[in-house]
Design a protein around this motif. Structure first.
Motif, short mmCIF file in Angstrom:
data_model
loop_
_atom_site.label_atom_id
_atom_site.label_comp_id
_atom_site.label_asym_id
_atom_site.label_seq_id
_atom_site.Cartn_x
_atom_site.Cartn_y
_atom_site.Cartn_z
N SER A 118 -11.98 2.66 12.33
CA SER A 118 -11.60 2.75 10.98
C SER A 118 -12.21 1.42 10.08
O SER A 118 -12.78 0.42 10.62
CB SER A 118 -10.33 2.61 10.66
OG SER A 118 -9.60 1.21 10.91
N GLU A 178 -4.07 7.18 1.29
CA GLU A 178 -3.23 5.78 0.87
C GLU A 178 -3.91 5.13 -0.42
O GLU A 178 -5.09 5.00 -0.82
CB GLU A 178 -3.65 4.80 1.74
CG GLU A 178 -2.80 3.47 2.05
CD GLU A 178 -2.81 2.51 3.09
OE1 GLU A 178 -2.74 3.25 4.29
OE2 GLU A 178 -2.89 1.59 2.83
N TYR A 221 -8.14 5.71 -0.40
CA TYR A 221 -8.95 6.05 0.70
C TYR A 221 -8.15 6.53 1.78
O TYR A 221 -7.28 6.58 1.79
CB TYR A 221 -9.55 4.51 0.92
CG TYR A 221 -8.64 3.47 1.72
CD1 TYR A 221 -7.39 3.16 1.32
CD2 TYR A 221 -9.00 3.15 3.18
CE1 TYR A 221 -6.52 2.38 1.87
CE2 TYR A 221 -8.04 2.34 3.63
CZ TYR A 221 -6.68 1.89 3.31
OH TYR A 221 -5.89 1.36 3.95
N ASN A 238 0.76 -1.26 -0.07
CA ASN A 238 0.18 -0.06 0.00
C ASN A 238 0.84 1.25 0.10
O ASN A 238 1.96 1.39 0.60
CB ASN A 238 -1.05 -0.02 1.31
CG ASN A 238 -1.81 -1.10 1.37
OD1 ASN A 238 -2.38 -1.64 0.11
ND2 ASN A 238 -1.99 -1.60 2.39
N ARG A 259 -6.59 -2.95 15.38
CA ARG A 259 -6.37 -2.08 16.23
C ARG A 259 -7.40 -1.55 16.91
O ARG A 259 -7.30 -1.36 18.33
CB ARG A 259 -5.56 -1.01 15.56
CG ARG A 259 -5.07 0.11 16.34
CD ARG A 259 -4.62 1.52 15.48
NE ARG A 259 -5.85 2.19 14.90
CZ ARG A 259 -5.74 3.10 14.21
NH1 ARG A 259 -4.61 3.80 13.92
NH2 ARG A 259 -6.98 3.43 13.34
N ILE A 278 1.20 4.98 1.10
CA ILE A 278 0.92 5.97 1.97
C ILE A 278 1.39 7.51 1.64
O ILE A 278 2.70 7.61 1.35
CB ILE A 278 1.16 5.63 3.37
CG1 ILE A 278 0.69 4.30 3.74
CG2 ILE A 278 0.86 6.96 4.33
CD1 ILE A 278 1.17 3.73 5.10
N ASN A 324 -6.77 6.20 4.99
CA ASN A 324 -6.22 5.00 6.08
C ASN A 324 -6.44 5.10 7.50
O ASN A 324 -7.12 6.33 7.82
CB ASN A 324 -4.98 4.91 5.40
CG ASN A 324 -3.77 5.80 6.16
OD1 ASN A 324 -4.20 6.43 6.91
ND2 ASN A 324 -2.64 5.38 5.59
N SER A 325 -6.25 4.07 7.98
CA SER A 325 -6.33 4.18 9.61
C SER A 325 -5.54 5.07 10.27
O SER A 325 -5.79 5.42 11.48
CB SER A 325 -6.21 2.75 10.15
OG SER A 325 -4.71 2.33 9.93
N MET A 326 -4.69 5.94 9.60
CA MET A 326 -3.93 7.04 10.09
C MET A 326 -4.58 8.24 9.97
O MET A 326 -3.96 9.44 10.10
CB MET A 326 -2.50 6.91 9.78
CG MET A 326 -1.69 5.71 10.51
SD MET A 326 -0.04 5.83 10.09
CE MET A 326 0.02 4.42 8.57
N LEU A 379 -14.10 2.97 -0.41
CA LEU A 379 -14.33 2.85 1.15
C LEU A 379 -13.67 1.88 1.84
O LEU A 379 -13.10 2.04 2.61
CB LEU A 379 -15.81 3.15 1.34
CG LEU A 379 -16.35 4.57 1.55
CD1 LEU A 379 -17.78 4.52 1.87
CD2 LEU A 379 -15.54 5.27 2.50
#
Lengths: 244, 244, 244
Positions: free
Chosen positions: C118, B218, B210, B170, C124, B172, B212-214, B197
């Motif tokens: 997320s 990404e 999308y 991926n 996580r 980022i 991302n979780s941060m 999504l």
């Protein structure tokens, strides 16, 4: 504190299983996975790295050292107390330099055995629980040995070979830097390498040798890989030329 | 809690040595090795990743951040208190976005020095013990700096480049997703990428972008590698096209 | 003790973020990162590895198991109590063999949700905090399920395929060794492989099969890589021939 030093690699469950075996014995243990990519199948190379890796640790630390190609065979398991620190691992030369360099040293072959002992993973089944016992001040059954009764007792004081290549491609040798003059030239694969002090002061892409953070002679390339630069491999010999 | 963020790589003893240096100072510390493969030699890329990685952590966490190609040279060691969290690392731009985005921020160059300081591994010798001291509420000698006195103080708010490539391939970017409309199209290497999504709702092998979780933009490929799909590298630029 | 089993890979921040999410909930937790390279996108392979990896752990251990290609979609999150140990993970077959082999088992779909969830990282955001809650004896909201209501409930007892390849290149199969006679011959890619007991007793470079330290049939090459020797891949089928 208990520290693990193995050749298990960074993938797979083996380091985690050993880590868990320690915590199962005493859940309050502090476990540091110090290195998991010691050179495989060649305990005589790791033998020169281990004393330098463990030197900065405080007295009473227990090191579980596992490079164990002879697992399941006749090689003995060892525990060594060297200047107040403890080492557990196979008797195949891996701990030879720890013993050699200690001022005070006690060596035992471990006769204690766990209830279940696999043929292929003494790190988890034997060495980890022994380390946990030592860290918890429990006694472990064993037979005393003298320095000359362990494998590798005849190894040289230093090894003029590449003993480890790190992830940056730096080439770590088995030569202690304190024994080598800073004006010396190192020869690797017919190429002469001069000393440098600081990475950032060498031109990018240029090679140099220096005393690394473990006190060993290391060959490096600023912002590059000495491994690629020299097409170097574990075990490659170096020569040290005193500059007269 | 102390968390380590480095470019040391997953092999080698360096993360373990830093971890051990912290435990030596205060054996009850909780240490999490958060990331060990920050992009090497390019602190200006990691600068955009670090605030997003550290954002979910609670107040009083101490982050040891080490991407340090200038180690041993003239660059200063920094400690930063940003909105109640602490950051320790070299003054080379690595902490610039942490400072930029903080509501409240105190910056010091660290003047404390350990008894032994190697030329090549300040992570172990200086940054780790300083982090342990901060976590233990001990004072650390330093000189106050203003926001404009640190390296990277002129960096942009977001970076429209690939700043990290994860193990899934991926890509980022340094763009915060909150600033970008969900109907936007992203262009990488002349290819247009639409928003998606959820991984599992995109056809396998197809690319999408999308949040991302941060909270960063990404670029991904469901059940595939966006790195391979785009032959992408760290630092590759992206373009964002608002869909009118 | 909480142990993590994931397919996140050894690079990247994901294991560290999960680790940190656990410590944020209860800072005294002991967390072991047991394995981070479970086969990706194929929970049905990991399903056979997980019970063998977790078997030696003590009662009350909590395992966070994350191979989750369907994250963000409709798959349910599960928590399973199996013979006194706890498992948390996605309902995609990953925990099917844990359930199958338990003498006593309770299964719930998790209905608790975190404040922020997320779309791409439930490890996580959801599984790690649930594991921390279970380890801290807190209740977690869920709906009871029967054994036949979970994905993978129809999977076979053993799987005659390669389910994992370790860093040494050893080929781990989904066949429990206890069920196979020691005189059996294993066939992989049309090559016959005999049983061996101990690595060091087989000639270097020669292949053999043995009951590995997890109790699974494993194909190995002494001081070599069985993966390279057989050009083997995850999912490759094996055949077991009883020697008459």
């Amino acid at each position: 504190m208990i520290a693990t030093l193995t050749d298990f690699g960074v993938t797979g469950p083996y380091t985690g299983q050993m880590h868990a075996a320690i915590l199962q014995h005493s859940e309050q243990s502090r476990v540091v996975d110090l290195i998991s990519d010691l050179p495989r199948f060649t305990p005589e190379l790791s033998a020169y790295l281990i004393p330098r890796l463990t030197d900065p640790f405080p007295v009473a630390t227990v090191f579980v050292c596992v490079v164990d190609p002879g697992v399941g065979g006749s090689r003995q398991p060892l525990m060594v107390e060297a200047d107040g620190k403890w080492y557990v691992g196979p008797d195949n030369g891996l701990l030879a330099l720890v013993v050699r360099r200690a001022s005070q040293c006690r060596i035992c072959s471990i006769t204690w055995r766990p209830k279940v002992l696999s043929n292929s993973f003494h790190g988890r089944d034997l060495f980890a629980p022994v380390a946990a016992k030592i860290a918890a001040d429990e006694s472990v059954q064993g037979n005393s040995l003298t320095n000359t009764q362990i494998m590798g007792c005849g190894l040289a004081d230093d090894l003029s070979k590449i003993i480890y290549i790190d992830g940056f491609g730096n080439l770590i040798t088995g030569m202690r830097a304190a024994a080598v003059d800073e004006t010396s030239v190192i020869v690797l694969k017919n190429q002469r390498i001069n000393a440098g002090l600081i990475f950032s002061e060498c031109p990018p892409g240029e090679s140099f040798w220096y005393a690394n953070s473990m006190g060993l002679i290391e060959i490096a390339v600023n912002r590059g890989s000495a491994r690629d630069h020299f097409d170097a491999r574990l075990g490659d010999p170096i020569k040290i030329i005193e500059d007269l």
